[in-house]
Design a protein around this motif. Structure first.
Motif, PDB file in Angstrom:
ATOM      1  N   ASP A  18      63.649  33.360  45.513  1.00 16.99           N
ATOM      2  CA  ASP A  18      62.212  33.623  45.586  1.00 16.99           C
ATOM      3  C   ASP A  18      61.562  33.430  44.213  1.00 16.99           C
ATOM      4  OD1 ASP A  18      60.687  34.214  47.818  1.00 16.99           O
ATOM      5  OD2 ASP A  18      60.148  36.190  47.028  1.00 16.99           O
TER       6      ASP A  18
ATOM      7  N   LYS B  65      58.700  30.637  43.146  1.00 16.02           N
ATOM      8  CA  LYS B  65      57.359  31.221  43.032  1.00 16.02           C
ATOM      9  C   LYS B  65      56.880  31.477  41.605  1.00 16.02           C
ATOM     10  CE  LYS B  65      57.178  33.382  47.563  1.00 16.02           C
ATOM     11  NZ  LYS B  65      57.371  34.614  48.299  1.00 16.02           N
TER      12      LYS B  65
ATOM     13  N   SER C 223      52.947  27.889  43.641  1.00 17.05           N
ATOM     14  CA  SER C 223      54.103  28.358  44.412  1.00 17.05           C
ATOM     15  C   SER C 223      54.693  27.226  45.248  1.00 17.05           C
ATOM     16  CB  SER C 223      53.620  29.500  45.313  1.00 17.05           C
ATOM     17  OG  SER C 223      54.683  30.032  46.004  1.00 17.05           O
ATOM     18  N   ASN C 224      56.003  27.137  45.276  1.00 11.42           N
ATOM     19  CA  ASN C 224      56.758  26.147  46.055  1.00 11.42           C
ATOM     20  C   ASN C 224      56.600  24.706  45.553  1.00 11.42           C
ATOM     21  OD1 ASN C 224      56.514  28.552  47.966  1.00 11.42           O
ATOM     22  ND2 ASN C 224      58.069  27.302  48.945  1.00 11.42           N
ATOM     23  N   ILE C 225      56.064  24.563  44.347  1.00  6.97           N
ATOM     24  CA  ILE C 225      56.056  23.239  43.721  1.00  6.97           C
ATOM     25  C   ILE C 225      56.853  23.377  42.425  1.00  6.97           C
ATOM     26  CG2 ILE C 225      54.644  21.368  42.748  1.00  6.97           C
ATOM     27  CD1 ILE C 225      52.388  22.218  44.620  1.00  6.97           C
TER      28      ILE C 225
ATOM     29  N   PHE D 181      66.960  16.319  48.623  1.00  7.49           N
ATOM     30  CA  PHE D 181      65.694  15.668  48.942  1.00  7.49           C
ATOM     31  C   PHE D 181      65.648  15.241  50.400  1.00  7.49           C
ATOM     32  CE2 PHE D 181      66.137  15.218  44.360  1.00  7.49           C
ATOM     33  CZ  PHE D 181      64.883  15.609  43.931  1.00  7.49           C
TER      34      PHE D 181
ATOM     35  N   ASN E 153      68.404  28.362  51.583  1.00  8.09           N
ATOM     36  CA  ASN E 153      67.622  27.139  51.347  1.00  8.09           C
ATOM     37  C   ASN E 153      66.145  27.473  51.303  1.00  8.09           C
ATOM     38  OD1 ASN E 153      69.564  24.944  51.358  1.00  8.09           O
ATOM     39  ND2 ASN E 153      69.984  25.552  53.453  1.00  8.09           N
ATOM     40  N   ARG E 154      65.440  26.879  50.350  1.00  6.78           N
ATOM     41  CA  ARG E 154      63.992  27.063  50.266  1.00  6.78           C
ATOM     42  C   ARG E 154      63.333  25.688  50.250  1.00  6.78           C
ATOM     43  NH1 ARG E 154      62.737  32.452  48.892  1.00  6.78           N
ATOM     44  NH2 ARG E 154      60.668  31.733  49.504  1.00  6.78           N
ATOM     45  N   PHE E 155      62.218  25.596  50.957  1.00  9.59           N
ATOM     46  CA  PHE E 155      61.510  24.313  51.064  1.00  9.59           C
ATOM     47  C   PHE E 155      60.503  24.197  49.924  1.00  9.59           C
ATOM     48  CE2 PHE E 155      58.436  21.432  53.300  1.00  9.59           C
ATOM     49  CZ  PHE E 155      59.309  20.376  53.474  1.00  9.59           C
ATOM     50  N   VAL E 156      60.600  23.109  49.188  1.00 14.75           N
ATOM     51  CA  VAL E 156      59.726  22.943  48.021  1.00 14.75           C
ATOM     52  C   VAL E 156      59.239  21.502  47.893  1.00 14.75           C
ATOM     53  CG1 VAL E 156      60.697  24.792  46.571  1.00 14.75           C
ATOM     54  CG2 VAL E 156      61.770  22.550  46.575  1.00 14.75           C
ATOM     55  N   ILE E 157      58.292  21.335  47.007  1.00 14.22           N
ATOM     56  CA  ILE E 157      57.899  19.983  46.579  1.00 14.22           C
ATOM     57  C   ILE E 157      58.420  19.837  45.163  1.00 14.22           C
ATOM     58  CG2 ILE E 157      55.940  18.563  45.846  1.00 14.22           C
ATOM     59  CD1 ILE E 157      54.355  19.654  48.176  1.00 14.22           C
TER      60      ILE E 157
ATOM     61  N   GLN F   2      55.760  13.026  44.010  1.00 11.32           N
ATOM     62  CA  GLN F   2      56.062  14.336  44.603  1.00 11.32           C
ATOM     63  C   GLN F   2      56.961  14.114  45.808  1.00 11.32           C
ATOM     64  OE1 GLN F   2      52.708  16.772  45.469  1.00 11.32           O
ATOM     65  NE2 GLN F   2      52.304  17.170  43.341  1.00 11.32           N
TER      66      GLN F   2
ATOM     67  N   LYS G 177      59.375  15.963  48.903  1.00 11.84           N
ATOM     68  CA  LYS G 177      59.725  17.200  49.594  1.00 11.84           C
ATOM     69  C   LYS G 177      61.246  17.369  49.538  1.00 11.84           C
ATOM     70  CE  LYS G 177      55.812  17.321  52.723  1.00 11.84           C
ATOM     71  NZ  LYS G 177      55.322  17.008  54.066  1.00 11.84           N
ATOM     72  N   ALA G 178      61.666  18.595  49.323  1.00 11.67           N
ATOM     73  CA  ALA G 178      63.116  18.841  49.205  1.00 11.67           C
ATOM     74  C   ALA G 178      63.403  20.287  49.573  1.00 11.67           C
ATOM     75  CB  ALA G 178      63.563  18.571  47.778  1.00 11.67           C
ATOM     76  N   LYS G 179      64.680  20.564  49.788  1.00 12.78           N
ATOM     77  CA  LYS G 179      65.050  21.982  49.887  1.00 12.78           C
ATOM     78  C   LYS G 179      65.986  22.310  48.742  1.00 12.78           C
ATOM     79  CE  LYS G 179      68.231  21.140  53.762  1.00 12.78           C
ATOM     80  NZ  LYS G 179      68.479  21.426  55.163  1.00 12.78           N
TER      81      LYS G 179
ATOM     82  N   GLU H 206      60.610  33.826  55.236  1.00  6.86           N
ATOM     83  CA  GLU H 206      60.422  33.202  53.916  1.00  6.86           C
ATOM     84  C   GLU H 206      60.421  31.682  54.049  1.00  6.86           C
ATOM     85  OE1 GLU H 206      59.850  34.487  51.003  1.00  6.86           O
ATOM     86  OE2 GLU H 206      61.061  36.234  50.538  1.00  6.86           O
ATOM     87  N   GLN H 207      61.380  31.157  54.843  1.00 10.30           N
ATOM     88  CA  GLN H 207      61.490  29.699  54.982  1.00 10.30           C
ATOM     89  C   GLN H 207      60.283  29.121  55.726  1.00 10.30           C
ATOM     90  OE1 GLN H 207      65.431  29.508  56.719  1.00 10.30           O
ATOM     91  NE2 GLN H 207      66.366  29.055  54.750  1.00 10.30           N
TER      92      GLN H 207
ATOM     93  N   ASP I 110      57.479  29.070  53.355  1.00 11.80           N
ATOM     94  CA  ASP I 110      57.656  27.952  52.418  1.00 11.80           C
ATOM     95  C   ASP I 110      57.044  26.688  53.001  1.00 11.80           C
ATOM     96  OD1 ASP I 110      59.023  29.468  50.587  1.00 11.80           O
ATOM     97  OD2 ASP I 110      61.023  28.838  51.219  1.00 11.80           O
ATOM     98  N   LEU I 111      57.345  26.445  54.288  1.00  9.40           N
ATOM     99  CA  LEU I 111      56.800  25.251  54.952  1.00  9.40           C
ATOM    100  C   LEU I 111      55.273  25.285  54.942  1.00  9.40           C
ATOM    101  CD1 LEU I 111      59.156  24.888  58.044  1.00  9.40           C
ATOM    102  CD2 LEU I 111      58.789  23.155  56.336  1.00  9.40           C
TER     103      LEU I 111
ATOM    104  N   LYS J  51      53.299  26.857  52.928  1.00 11.54           N
ATOM    105  CA  LYS J  51      52.754  26.691  51.572  1.00 11.54           C
ATOM    106  C   LYS J  51      52.781  25.228  51.149  1.00 11.54           C
ATOM    107  CE  LYS J  51      53.702  31.214  49.764  1.00 11.54           C
ATOM    108  NZ  LYS J  51      54.792  31.995  49.187  1.00 11.54           N
ATOM    109  N   VAL J  52      53.903  24.568  51.452  1.00 14.29           N
ATOM    110  CA  VAL J  52      54.016  23.144  51.099  1.00 14.29           C
ATOM    111  C   VAL J  52      52.983  22.340  51.878  1.00 14.29           C
ATOM    112  CG1 VAL J  52      55.532  21.122  51.296  1.00 14.29           C
ATOM    113  CG2 VAL J  52      56.420  23.253  50.360  1.00 14.29           C
TER     114      VAL J  52
ATOM    115  N   ASN K 139      49.919  19.762  50.834  1.00 14.91           N
ATOM    116  CA  ASN K 139      50.134  18.353  51.180  1.00 14.91           C
ATOM    117  C   ASN K 139      50.271  18.257  52.706  1.00 14.91           C
ATOM    118  OD1 ASN K 139      50.857  15.694  51.251  1.00 14.91           O
ATOM    119  ND2 ASN K 139      52.831  15.946  50.220  1.00 14.91           N
TER     120      ASN K 139
ATOM    121  N   ASP L 289      59.661  17.573  58.728  1.00 15.22           N
ATOM    122  CA  ASP L 289      59.851  18.682  57.777  1.00 15.22           C
ATOM    123  C   ASP L 289      60.595  19.837  58.444  1.00 15.22           C
ATOM    124  OD1 ASP L 289      58.568  17.308  55.831  1.00 15.22           O
ATOM    125  OD2 ASP L 289      56.708  18.462  55.883  1.00 15.22           O
TER     126      ASP L 289
ATOM    127  N   PHE M 162      64.154  18.947  59.007  1.00 13.00           N
ATOM    128  CA  PHE M 162      64.852  18.930  57.721  1.00 13.00           C
ATOM    129  C   PHE M 162      65.224  20.350  57.280  1.00 13.00           C
ATOM    130  CE2 PHE M 162      64.283  18.900  52.958  1.00 13.00           C
ATOM    131  CZ  PHE M 162      65.446  18.213  52.673  1.00 13.00           C
ATOM    132  N   MET M 163      64.320  21.275  57.522  1.00 11.35           N
ATOM    133  CA  MET M 163      64.507  22.644  57.043  1.00 11.35           C
ATOM    134  C   MET M 163      65.297  23.503  58.024  1.00 11.35           C
ATOM    135  SD  MET M 163      63.869  24.259  54.369  1.00 11.35           S
ATOM    136  CE  MET M 163      64.263  25.921  53.933  1.00 11.35           C
TER     137      MET M 163
END
Lengths: 160, 112
Positions: free
Chosen positions: A63, A67, A89-91, A116, A138-142, A148, A150-152, B40-41, B44-45, B47-48, B52, B61, B64-65
Motif C-alpha cells: 500500500d 500510494k 496514487s497508483n502511478i 507489465f 499484486n497491485r495494479f499501477v501505471i 505510461q 499499465k502493470a501489476k 484494495e485491488q 487500484d483499478l 484509480k488507474v 487513464n 485490465d 490482467f489483474m
C-alpha cells in the motif's frame, strides 16, 4: 495363597474400590485429552497469528509503495505531481528505486517484481533467502517512464 | 436388583457440564485479509482508470489483474460477468472520460 490374600484384605490402608479407580482413570483421560486439545489450539493460534502479521505487513508495505513517495522505496515509489503538489496514487516510477533496510522484527521483503501488461516483467528487488513462510500481493499501477504502461507490482513479504 | 452400570445424579450432572464445556470451546474465527485485498485491488483499478480511462481496455485490465471472478458494470450495463457467485465485495466510482462525460463504473469481486 488364600491365607496371604486374607491377610492382605484384612490390613488397614487406602482402599481403592473399582468405582474410585474407574473415576480416577476417567479424570486422567479427561485431563490428558484436554491438555492435548489446548496444546493443539495454542499451536494453531500461533500459526494463524504469524500468518496474520505476515499478511498485514505485506499489505501495508504494498500500500505504501503504490500510494506514497519516500526516499526509501519500500515506503513509497509514487510519482509527485509538482504542479498540483501532490502524490499521484497508483502511478509509480522505476526511477524511484532506492530500497533501504526495513527493520520490522523478523519480517522482510523478499521480492518486488513489476509485471507489465505486455507480458514482460522486471525484477526490481530481490533477496536470497531460505524463508518458507511468505505471502505475496499484486497491485495494479501505471508505470511512468518515457511512456505510461499499465502493470501489476508483486510484493513478496516473508518471515525469517 | 439387576447388576449394571449405575451413574449417580452428580455423575450425570458433571458429565453434562463437561460435555457443555467441550461444546462451548469453539475454534476462534480465522481472520482473513481476502476481502481487504480484493477491495484494495479493485480500488487500484478504479484509480488507474480515473487517470487513464479507455473503455476498450477495461476488460483486458480486469483479466490482467483478476481471473474471471469479477463482474464489471459500466453505466449499469454489465460488461464482464463472473460465473462465480460466492462471497463478494463491490466498489464503484464516477469517472470522467476523455469527453468529460461522467461514467459510473462498478466492480464486484468474488473471492473465496
Amino acid at each position: 495363597m488364600n491365607i496371604i490374600l486374607n491377610k492382605i484384605n484384612s490390613q488397614k490402608g487406602i482402599a481403592f474400590t473399582v468405582d474410585t479407580i474407574f473415576s480416577v482413570l476417567i479424570i486422567l483421560i479427561i485431563l490428558f485429552s484436554f491438555s492435548i486439545f489446548t496444546f493443539q489450539k495454542v499451536t494453531t493460534e500461533n500459526f494463524f497469528e504469524k500468518q496474520f502479521i505476515l499478511e498485514q505487513k505485506t499489505i501495508a508495505i504494498s500500500d505504501a509503495i503504490v500510494k506514497n513517495n519516500n526516499s526509501n522505496s519500500f515506503l513509497g515509489m509514487s510519482v509527485i505531481d509538482v504542479d498540483k503538489k501532490r502524490v499521484l496514487s497508483n502511478i509509480i516510477s522505476l526511477e524511484n528505486k532506492n530500497f533501504n533496510n526495513l527493520n520490522l522484527d523478523n519480517f522482510f521483503i523478499k521480492e518486488i517484481t513489476v509485471k507489465f501488461k505486455n507480458n514482460s516483467s522486471q525484477n526490481i528487488f530481490f533477496v536470497e533467502t531460505t524463508a518458507t513462510s511468505c505471502f505475496s500481493i499484486n497491485r495494479f499501477v501505471i508505470v511512468k517512464g518515457i511512456t505510461q504502461e499499465k502493470a501489476k507490482i508483486e510484493v513478496v513479504g516473508c518471515y525469517e | 436388583m439387576n447388576k449394571g452400570f449405575v451413574l449417580s445424579m452428580e455423575a450425570v450432572l458433571s458429565l453434562i457440564l463437561f460435555s457443555l464445556l467441550f461444546v462451548s470451546i469453539t475454534p476462534s474465527p480465522q481472520i482473513s485479509f481476502k476481502e481487504l485485498i480484493a477491495l484494495e485491488q479493485a480500488n487500484d483499478l478504479l484509480k488507474v482508470w480515473s487517470s487513464n480511462f479507455e473503455v476498450n481496455e477495461l476488460k483486458s485490465d480486469i483479466e490482467f489483474m483478476f481471473n474471471k471472478n469479477v463482474t464489471l458494470k459500466l453505466d449499469e450495463i454489465v460488461i464482464v460477468e463472473s460465473n462465480l457467485k460466492n462471497e463478494s465485495i463491490s466498489t464503484s466510482a464516477k469517472i470522467l472520460d476523455k469527453n468529460l462525460k461522467e461514467r459510473n463504473v462498478e466492480l464486484i469481486i468474488y473471492f473465496n
